[in-house]
Design an enzyme around this catalytic site. Structure first.
Site, PDB file in Angstrom:
ATOM      1  N   ASP A   8       4.318   4.037  16.814  1.00 50.98           N
ATOM      2  CA  ASP A   8       4.325   4.266  15.370  1.00 50.98           C
ATOM      3  C   ASP A   8       5.783   4.503  14.963  1.00 50.98           C
ATOM      4  OD1 ASP A   8       4.092   5.399  12.813  1.00 50.98           O
ATOM      5  OD2 ASP A   8       2.154   6.320  13.303  1.00 50.98           O
ATOM      6  N   ILE A   9       6.241   3.863  13.897  1.00 49.65           N
ATOM      7  CA  ILE A   9       7.663   4.021  13.559  1.00 49.65           C
ATOM      8  C   ILE A   9       8.013   5.398  12.987  1.00 49.65           C
ATOM      9  CG2 ILE A   9       8.314   1.580  13.320  1.00 49.65           C
ATOM     10  CD1 ILE A   9       8.224   2.106  10.253  1.00 49.65           C
ATOM     11  N   SER A  36      11.823  -5.813  -0.933  1.00 49.10           N
ATOM     12  CA  SER A  36      10.741  -6.406  -1.730  1.00 49.10           C
ATOM     13  C   SER A  36      11.161  -6.648  -3.173  1.00 49.10           C
ATOM     14  CB  SER A  36       9.549  -5.456  -1.715  1.00 49.10           C
ATOM     15  OG  SER A  36       8.607  -5.853  -2.680  1.00 49.10           O
ATOM     16  N   ARG A  67       3.837 -15.272 -10.254  1.00 51.80           N
ATOM     17  CA  ARG A  67       4.505 -14.820  -9.046  1.00 51.80           C
ATOM     18  C   ARG A  67       5.285 -15.979  -8.433  1.00 51.80           C
ATOM     19  NH1 ARG A  67       3.117 -10.718 -10.927  1.00 51.80           N
ATOM     20  NH2 ARG A  67       2.039  -8.951  -9.975  1.00 51.80           N
ATOM     21  N   THR A  97      -2.235  -2.661  11.273  1.00 51.90           N
ATOM     22  CA  THR A  97      -2.671  -3.905  10.631  1.00 51.90           C
ATOM     23  C   THR A  97      -2.306  -5.118  11.483  1.00 51.90           C
ATOM     24  OG1 THR A  97      -0.640  -3.935   9.329  1.00 51.90           O
ATOM     25  CG2 THR A  97      -2.591  -3.057   8.245  1.00 51.90           C
ATOM     26  N   TYR A 126       5.850   2.064  -3.747  1.00 58.72           N
ATOM     27  CA  TYR A 126       6.281   1.036  -2.790  1.00 58.72           C
ATOM     28  C   TYR A 126       7.662   0.483  -3.162  1.00 58.72           C
ATOM     29  CZ  TYR A 126       6.190  -3.234   0.004  1.00 58.72           C
ATOM     30  OH  TYR A 126       6.497  -4.229   0.896  1.00 58.72           O
ATOM     31  N   LYS A 129      11.152   0.860  -0.925  1.00 57.80           N
ATOM     32  CA  LYS A 129      11.970  -0.267  -0.477  1.00 57.80           C
ATOM     33  C   LYS A 129      13.392  -0.157  -1.035  1.00 57.80           C
ATOM     34  CE  LYS A 129       9.225  -2.489   2.194  1.00 57.80           C
ATOM     35  NZ  LYS A 129       9.603  -2.810   3.576  1.00 57.80           N
ATOM     36  N   GLU A 170      -3.057  -1.115 -11.978  1.00 61.11           N
ATOM     37  CA  GLU A 170      -1.930  -0.208 -12.226  1.00 61.11           C
ATOM     38  C   GLU A 170      -0.736  -0.630 -11.356  1.00 61.11           C
ATOM     39  OE1 GLU A 170      -2.859   3.830 -11.157  1.00 61.11           O
ATOM     40  OE2 GLU A 170      -0.773   4.451 -11.513  1.00 61.11           O
TER      41      GLU A 170
HETATM   42  C1  UD2 Z   1       3.435  -8.326  -3.650  1.00 61.66           C
HETATM   43  C2  UD2 Z   1       3.471  -7.806  -2.230  1.00 61.66           C
HETATM   44  C3  UD2 Z   1       4.180  -6.511  -2.176  1.00 61.66           C
HETATM   45  C4  UD2 Z   1       5.509  -6.561  -2.881  1.00 61.66           C
HETATM   46  C5  UD2 Z   1       5.360  -7.175  -4.275  1.00 61.66           C
HETATM   47  C6  UD2 Z   1       6.703  -7.440  -4.896  1.00 61.66           C
HETATM   48  C7  UD2 Z   1       1.476  -8.557  -1.054  1.00 61.66           C
HETATM   49  C8  UD2 Z   1       0.140  -8.164  -0.550  1.00 61.66           C
HETATM   50  N1  UD2 Z   1       2.129  -7.604  -1.725  1.00 61.66           N
HETATM   51  O1  UD2 Z   1       2.676  -7.466  -4.482  1.00 61.66           O
HETATM   52  O2  UD2 Z   1       4.352  -6.151  -0.805  1.00 61.66           O
HETATM   53  O3  UD2 Z   1       6.416  -7.287  -2.084  1.00 61.66           O
HETATM   54  O4  UD2 Z   1       4.720  -8.424  -4.209  1.00 61.66           O
HETATM   55  O5  UD2 Z   1       6.543  -7.664  -6.263  1.00 61.66           O
HETATM   56  O6  UD2 Z   1       1.971  -9.650  -0.862  1.00 61.66           O
HETATM   57  N2  UD2 Z   1      -4.663 -10.226  -7.790  1.00 61.66           N
HETATM   58  C9  UD2 Z   1      -5.833 -10.713  -8.347  1.00 61.66           C
HETATM   59  N3  UD2 Z   1      -6.955 -10.754  -7.584  1.00 61.66           N
HETATM   60  C10 UD2 Z   1      -6.971 -10.332  -6.279  1.00 61.66           C
HETATM   61  C11 UD2 Z   1      -5.769  -9.815  -5.724  1.00 61.66           C
HETATM   62  C12 UD2 Z   1      -4.639  -9.775  -6.507  1.00 61.66           C
HETATM   63  O7  UD2 Z   1      -5.854 -11.104  -9.523  1.00 61.66           O
HETATM   64  O8  UD2 Z   1      -8.039 -10.402  -5.635  1.00 61.66           O
HETATM   65  C13 UD2 Z   1      -3.440 -10.232  -8.622  1.00 61.66           C
HETATM   66  C14 UD2 Z   1      -2.720  -8.904  -8.671  1.00 61.66           C
HETATM   67  O9  UD2 Z   1      -3.250  -8.072  -9.674  1.00 61.66           O
HETATM   68  C15 UD2 Z   1      -1.306  -9.384  -8.983  1.00 61.66           C
HETATM   69  C16 UD2 Z   1      -1.201 -10.736  -8.256  1.00 61.66           C
HETATM   70  O10 UD2 Z   1      -2.539 -11.139  -8.015  1.00 61.66           O
HETATM   71  O11 UD2 Z   1      -1.134  -9.589 -10.376  1.00 61.66           O
HETATM   72  C17 UD2 Z   1      -0.500 -10.635  -6.938  1.00 61.66           C
HETATM   73  O12 UD2 Z   1      -1.065  -9.560  -6.212  1.00 61.66           O
HETATM   74  P1  UD2 Z   1      -0.711  -9.263  -4.678  1.00 61.66           P
HETATM   75  O13 UD2 Z   1      -1.445  -8.028  -4.303  1.00 61.66           O
HETATM   76  O14 UD2 Z   1      -0.904 -10.475  -3.868  1.00 61.66           O
HETATM   77  O15 UD2 Z   1       0.851  -9.039  -4.714  1.00 61.66           O
HETATM   78  P2  UD2 Z   1       1.791  -8.119  -5.625  1.00 61.66           P
HETATM   79  O16 UD2 Z   1       2.588  -9.028  -6.484  1.00 61.66           O
HETATM   80  O17 UD2 Z   1       1.057  -6.986  -6.246  1.00 61.66           O
END
Ligand code: UD2
Length: 314
Positions: free
Chosen positions: A55-56, A121, A213, A37, A145, A149, A272
């Site tokens: 690759d780690i 995380s 968040r 990525t 995930y 972590k 989910e």
């Molecule tokens: C984030 C981090 C993850 C971990 C976690 C800790 C990212 C990509 N992931 O996961 O690595 O550290 O936090 O809690 O930063 N959403 C929408 N529409 C979209 C995409 C997402 O509504 O198009 C919502 C999603 O369902 C969630 C929120 O936005 O409720 C945040 O989603 P995310 O994928 O940015 O991050 P998260 O909190 O799942």
């Protein structure tokens, strides 16, 4: 003091910002990345910046690199950083996020590195509904995930007893900023929203949009990584956030108003493994270091939108 530093995942979003800060501080940096990525274009051309594609999970190659580099400091940022991907592919994510980290930690101890600072995380908090999240809460992760972590932290505590290497876990909350890739369904929500709004496409909110968040700007995440260098304890675990929460609906509204566009939002069922609310208590990090989150969400979003636009115009 100038260090020889290995940064795993150094060509990725967080890693590459960190590499730039380390180079500016006068360190020599060896970037390890498999470019799955990460991108080479994220890295600066700098005489003290050295890139190795690896690759780690490749134990032998890593051992060779650690033996020859003998880093005094290791930043471990490489991971498949996606809650959703870990649910769809727990085996591959576990091999990278769990075993990959184990290799890195063991090698750092083996070559006598002074400190390993690694990306944990907020996902470790999972279904615990208490807010704000305190480092002393017992982890109850909802996703593979989060479990992976948490396992990294358990390994760090175990290894910190074994050698002279100190371990510092940084529990990132929701990191955003320039260079975050919006292209995958697993991307961070801010990068996806900015990308779609600038293309005049609708955005999707999973759930009712009232989930919150703690969105932390990449500049503050880099700051946290820098200020924990040289901490004396054998092992530390810190939240890295802003202590402020933003709902998805408010986030969308902020972005539409920055761009002065009409809201165009599609709602879909909750994902989910999605936690409902998340906000960091950052008292511990602030008490042990000079960390202070400087970037307000509105300012961070504005800067991000300008950066993405100017990149597109190039
Ligand atoms: C984030 C981090 C993850 C971990 C976690 C800790 C990212 C990509 N992931 O996961 O690595 O550290 O936090 O809690 O930063 N959403 C929408 N529409 C979209 C995409 C997402 O509504 O198009 C919502 C999603 O369902 C969630 C929120 O936005 O409720 C945040 O989603 P995310 O994928 O940015 O991050 P998260 O909190 O799942």
């Amino acid at each position: 003091m100038s260090h020889n530093i290995i940064v795993t995942g150094g060509a990725g979003f967080i890693g590459s910002h960190l590499v730039c800060a380390l180079l500016s501080a006068g360190h020599r940096v060896v970037v390890l990345d498999d470019l799955s990525t990460g991108k080479l274009t994220n890295l600066p051309v700098h005489p003290n910046c050295h890139f190795i594609e690896v690759d780690i999970v490749d134990e032998l190659a890593l051992a060779r690199i650690f033996e020859s580099e003998r880093p005094s400091l290791v930043y471990h940022e490489a991971a498949i950083a996606s809650v959703q991907k870990s649910i769809h592919d727990p085996v591959r994510t576990s091999s990278v996020n769990d075993y990959g980290a184990k290799h890195i930690f063991e090698l750092a101890v083996h070559v006598g590195s002074e400190q390993v600072i690694f990306a944990s995380s907020a996902a470790v908090y999972g279904e615990d509904e208490r807010l704000p999240k305190l480092e002393t809460f017992e982890p109850t992760p909802l996703s593979p995930y989060g479990v992976q972590k948490w396992q990294n932290e358990i390994d760090a505590v175990r290894l910190a007893k074994k050698g002279r290497t100190r371990f510092t876990a940084l529990r990132y909350f929701n990191v955003y900023g320039p260079k975050q890739d919006p292209q995958s369904e697993y991307s961070g929500v801010i990068s996806i929203f900015v990308d779609r709004i600038l293309q005049n496409k609708p955005i999707t909110i999973f759930g009712n949009g009232e989930q919150t968040r703690d969105f932390v700007n990449i500049a503050d995440v880099v700051q946290a990584n820098m200020v924990v260098q040289e901490l004396p304890s054998n092992v530390d675990i810190f939240n890295v956030g802003t202590a402020k929460k933003t709902s998805l609906i408010d986030l969308a509204k902020h972005l539409y108003s920055i761009e002065n566009r009409i809201e165009n939002i599609v709602f879909q069922p909750k994902r989910e493994g999605d936690i409902r609310h998340s906000v960091a208590d950052i008292g511990l990090l602030m008490s042990k270091t000079v960390y202070f989150p400087n970037v307000h969400i509105l300012q961070g979003l504005q800067t991000l939108v300008s950066a993405v636009k100017s990149q597109r115009n190039r």
